[in-house]
Design an enzyme around this catalytic site. Structure first.
Site, PDB file in Angstrom:
ATOM      1  N   SER A 131     -88.500  47.646  74.031  1.00  0.00           N
ATOM      2  CA  SER A 131     -89.092  47.548  75.374  1.00  0.00           C
ATOM      3  C   SER A 131     -90.200  48.571  75.564  1.00  0.00           C
ATOM      4  CB  SER A 131     -88.021  47.758  76.449  1.00  0.00           C
ATOM      5  OG  SER A 131     -86.965  46.833  76.276  1.00  0.00           O
ATOM      6  N   GLU A 176     -85.299  44.632 103.920  1.00  0.00           N
ATOM      7  CA  GLU A 176     -84.723  45.974 103.998  1.00  0.00           C
ATOM      8  C   GLU A 176     -84.857  46.734 102.681  1.00  0.00           C
ATOM      9  OE1 GLU A 176     -83.221  43.153 104.912  1.00  0.00           O
ATOM     10  OE2 GLU A 176     -83.057  43.327 107.089  1.00  0.00           O
TER      11      GLU A 176
END
Lengths: 630, 630
Positions: B37, B369
């Site tokens: 990665s 939120e």
């Protein structure tokens, strides 16, 4: 529907007017609620209930019936009015809205037979609707799932998680409706009436999108028909509406969110306006009596077969997360209602073992935990036994869904792996240290925490058939099998693993710390000190009596040790359980933000290793407090 | 940058090779981590750090420097390698990756001076990056914020919340980079290498999107330059990459996620391959020494002015949520670092009072939120004092962000209104009954729960200047002002409101239940029974000594009463605090899923009203347990 549009449309218009009247009246009577959010959606709901959906008003839970999920739950009065209009209950009940004695609550809950999941926390209903649509596929039913969301609600990321999941799964049996009334609670929505902006989003997420005037009954009917004909992907109908539609002094105006009309002049004026909105309708048309029945009988899953007993040898080293995968696969083979959901960590949670044996019942949510848990809620509400699993820390991503699952009472069986500092080197972002607190806080979630492979397998099976939500916590490291295959477990039980007449204290552990407690036992025993060791595999509910008895038998000295923060977990659970027995509880838990390191280093650094237990036992045996204060 | 491309590109290519080597070596040495990665993103990071960003490697926290947020936190070794390459620390440190003695943890945390917020829970870094970009605007700095996300990560709904927020706020100082390596942890991502599909999403969400070959250094440089020139909206660079780029046997192959190369033959083979990837570079080019300094000195906020004292009269009826809004507005006028964030409930939380006086520092997240709390994290990390507020129950939507805020130690000041059953008719979906458990579980969140307007105002000010995260819980109903304006409060304190020598028990309450306790006091006093009443306005930390002293002075009888579920809240907090003192705690709390009704009906129905307190006092005074067992 045999009716032609010239009969159907006026009848639907009149129903919509009645739904508005009911919504306005009931909220005025209650003195609170969201009438204007009902009025914007009334035409869409009228057409859906009385010219599109197939269902039985007297048996809303019929497994083959079309589903309607009101994701914008604050429009509950409209939902109730529609079901009353359909004949599910007496319209007079509507005036009991929001009273403590009525199930017609401020936002819908499954106390009502026509509500699958509680809504009112925005962006969740559509995730559950995805689960409902997946369920239709599971039971080979052609029932369709409809879900109404608000435009303001469309800002919730979970809506887009649901969108992508539905698109990836090609759920053409799912039809969304967005009530684009352009007004949020406190201000205009970010899109106002730019429906193309919303359509671009849905199309980019792989949906068929239809823009429609949400107050044009013909156009609405066309949209539902078009959605029904779409194949290979879900459809979102984006309906341009006016908040407060039909009430001249509120229609399209800001400042009317969540505000009932005042009884008296204000209400009467609105009602008078509604009366004028009825249109001449052909006689003899009674849409509520013409609702088509559910179209097909769904498959009934065969009775579950008995699961073969656990096949582990004592002492074998097996991580509980791996045993979870094995158990889930066995359970899936035994019971066709069992399904599993993953958020792209199946090779870490070992839910890939289930996928191998039951690929059709394995749902990939990708890295979208809210959609995963939300879909599980919808599946559970429709008769499946869903096991959503991911790293325990990432279940907190769905905390609000778990809250709503508890309110809904739906039987989702969550499994969280990689709990605690014992995961080691990946560091704090990957360590669940508040998951027990999160699940235990809810009054109806069973919280299970196995320490070995046998107990894991037994608890997974118990979880499946426990009514209501369950959380299973598993660990990353391998641990030895300590239970024999015929050991029995119960939700609410515990195991006393070491005991003698001479025990100076009881150590209550679970999961990974159980083995630290057993090591401490050995060390203490070598020095001539005996302790009782309890495996608290059921953290909620807990076995109060057994804990109190152990405490009483060991000098009222209870020591808890948990791979979890100090608040809300095993220490608190045990302390509450024995508080009436007057027993003090000494807690060993993680009391600061941890860091990367080797598992055994971290267990020791953060105060929950065998040596800390030994120290705690010695301290409490001398009458001193153990554990570090926060 | 004076260098022309013919010098720059080979130098960057060589840096990228070094970053790959470092990432692979350090993870092999650690025995865990995500080298593949890192390899996919190395070219993108090399170009960003050494040909685009303006920063001071020796002073990463410089307030005017460009920011880089690694939202895909598992590529931490690449981040560390880049900072080592830049000269922030000795490259030899990289081989201490993931050791308990090193701050180079498995995923980045702000223990490192170049990390603003902890990442590793996917989809959060980009929300924080939005906050960082908002902060640049606040301090009138032209610093730019860069954020790298993964393609798998793009499935998180929070990414799309961040996307819409950034677009609405027209954050052209924000540039995202998606490392589209097409492989998730357990399987290909949902888009694989369909970059157009991702671009459609970003464009639909209002971003400028650029598709680029993530291993073509010239193209990468062009993309960053293009992004820098875009005005009025943020840019997302979608880079086609190969996971494990540069390692022939891993490149683009599934099954290599989170897997280090084995030391020995496997590692040596990869290192040999990397050596061959170095290109001839012109002499004298030393990019790390040519990193441009932060371009401008940002505005320094003036020193905060003193806040005028609370202006409430004793006995006035003021809801604590309203007092919160008033306090926030006063605080905002006194201190320019204070900012407020809303999720379209500003007229219910009363944060609209802040918006009126400080409109430039009021950020609207709409109903998202996670984006709200995430942006607050980014703002806090950059020197603002952010108050994100919404209904307390909807803060659970951001529970995983709150978890990461705690790990980050960032000073976000969350306020949750409408706590508990006392909200009444809206029903359980709108009632926070687990918010105390959620926040109290974290070891470093201060939890404050005022009962009246004066204490609210004082606690809001204390929260602002408390180092680290704070949660303030407010209530919906109006309550009388009981404190005088000169009353002093401390985080970790409490108030004894009623006491006498004859007290038979101590009742510990907070918020709305304090008034039930005071009512109970009156009723009991009328019958000749005295109780001590404590206002536990600071739930975490709690004043252990004062609680123990009160317990000891009142027959070791402590009764807690809270508008919260029984687990994880005030009862548990008090019980833990006094456990070493051997005091039993009797708990009154909500023990089942509640329902709609009038506030006072619900307080009584769910066992936390004055009459239940009276009963509990009478029971414990007779030596009987009070409260209902779970």
């Amino acid at each position: 529907m045999a009716l032609d549009r010239s009969s159907l449309v006026p009848a639907l218009i009149n129903i919509a007017v009645r739904l508005r009247i009911d919504s306005v009246k009931s909220t005025s009577e209650a003195g609170s609620g969201h009438p204007t959010s009902c009025c914007s959606a009334a035409d869409l709901v009228a057409a859906l209930f009385f010219a599109e959906m197939r269902f039985d008003p007297k048996n809303p839970r019929h497994p083959g019936s079309d589903r309607f999920v009101l994701s914008k739950g604050h429009a509950a009065p409209l939902l109730y009015a529609a079901w009353a209009e359909a004949g599910a209950f007496d319209r007079a009940e509507l005036l009991k809205l929001r009273l403590i004695g009525s199930d017609l609550e401020g936002h819908p809950t499954p106390r009502l037979p026509f509500v699958d999941v509680a809504t009112g926390s925005l962006g969740q209903g559509i995730c559950a609707a995805v689960g409902s649509a997946l369920n239709a596929r599971r039971i080979k039913s052609d029932y369709r799932t409809y879900c109404m969301i608000g435009d303001g609600e469309s800002a919730e990321g979970s809506v887009w998680e649901a969108a992508q999941t539905a698109a990836v799964d090609a759920l053409d049996n799912l039809c969304g409706v967005t009530d684009v009334n352009a007004l949020g609670q406190s201000r205009p929505t970010m899109w106002r009436h730019d429906l193309e902006a919303l359509a671009r989003r849905w199309r980019a997420f792989g949906w068929h999108a239809i823009i429609v005037d949400g107050h044009d009954m013909n156009a609405i009917l066309d949209a539902y028909a078009e959605a029904r004909g779409v194949s290979g992907r879900p459809t979102m109908i984006l309906a341009r509406t006016l908040k407060g539609k039909g009430i001249s002094f509120a229609e399209g105006k800001d400042g009317w969110h969540g505000k009932p009309l005042k009884k008296g002049e204000e209400l009467e004026r609105a009602l008078a306006e509604f009366e004028l909105q009825f249109v001449p309708a052909p006689p003899g048309v009674n849409l509520p009596q013409q609702i088509p029945a559910p179209a097909s009988l769904p498959m009934v899953a065969p009775a579950p077969r008995p699961m073969p007993p656990p096949a582990y040898k004592a002492g074998a080293q097996v991580a509980t997360r791996e045993a979870y995968g094995t158990a889930l696969a066995k359970l899936g083979e035994a019971d066709e209602r069992v399904v599993a959901l993953d958020a792209d960590v199946k090779n870490s949670t070992f839910s890939d073992q289930f996928e191998k044996v039951c690929p059709d019942r394995f749902y990939q949510s990708f890295i979208a935990e809210q959609a995963m848990v939300g879909a599980a809620m919808g599946l559970a509400a429709r008769g499946a036994i869903p096991f959503p699993s991911t790293f325990a820390c990432f279940l907190t991503r769905a905390a609000d869904f778990i809250r709503m699952a508890a309110i809904s009472g739906v039987g989702i069986k969550m499994a969280g792996s990689h709990a605690g500092v014992s995961i080691g080197e990946d560091g704090p972002s990957q360590m669940a240290l508040e998951d027990l607190a999160m699940c235990r806080a809810q009054p109806n979630i069973a919280v299970l925490y196995p320490c070995d492979a046998v107990s894991t397998e037994r608890l997974v099976a118990l979880a499946a058939y426990h009514p209501g939500p369950v959380y299973i916590r598993t660990s990353r490291p391998k641990t030895p099998v300590i239970y024999s295959a015929d050991e029995t477990f119960t939700i609410g039980g515990l195991k006393v693993l070491r005991e003698s007449r001479d025990d100076v204290a009881t150590v209550v552990a679970a999961g990974i710390t159980l083995f630290e407690a057993l090591k401490a036992y050995e060390q203490l025993q070598a020095g001539g000190t005996r302790i009782r060791v309890i495996d608290l595999y059921s953290v909620a509910p807990v076995d109060r009596e057994a804990l109190a008895a152990a405490g009483a038998a060991t000098g009222n000295r209870l020591i808890t040790v948990e791979d979890h923060y100090a608040a809300g977990g095993i220490g608190d659970a045990v302390a509450e359980a024995v508080s009436d027995a007057g027993i003090q509880v000494h807690r060993l838990a993680v009391r600061e933000i941890p860091r990367s390191g080797k598992p055994e280093e971290l267990l020791d650094r953060f105060g929950i290793s065998a040596s800390h237990i030994v120290d705690a036992v010695r301290a409490v045996a001398k009458g001193k407090p153990a554990g570090v204060a926060r």
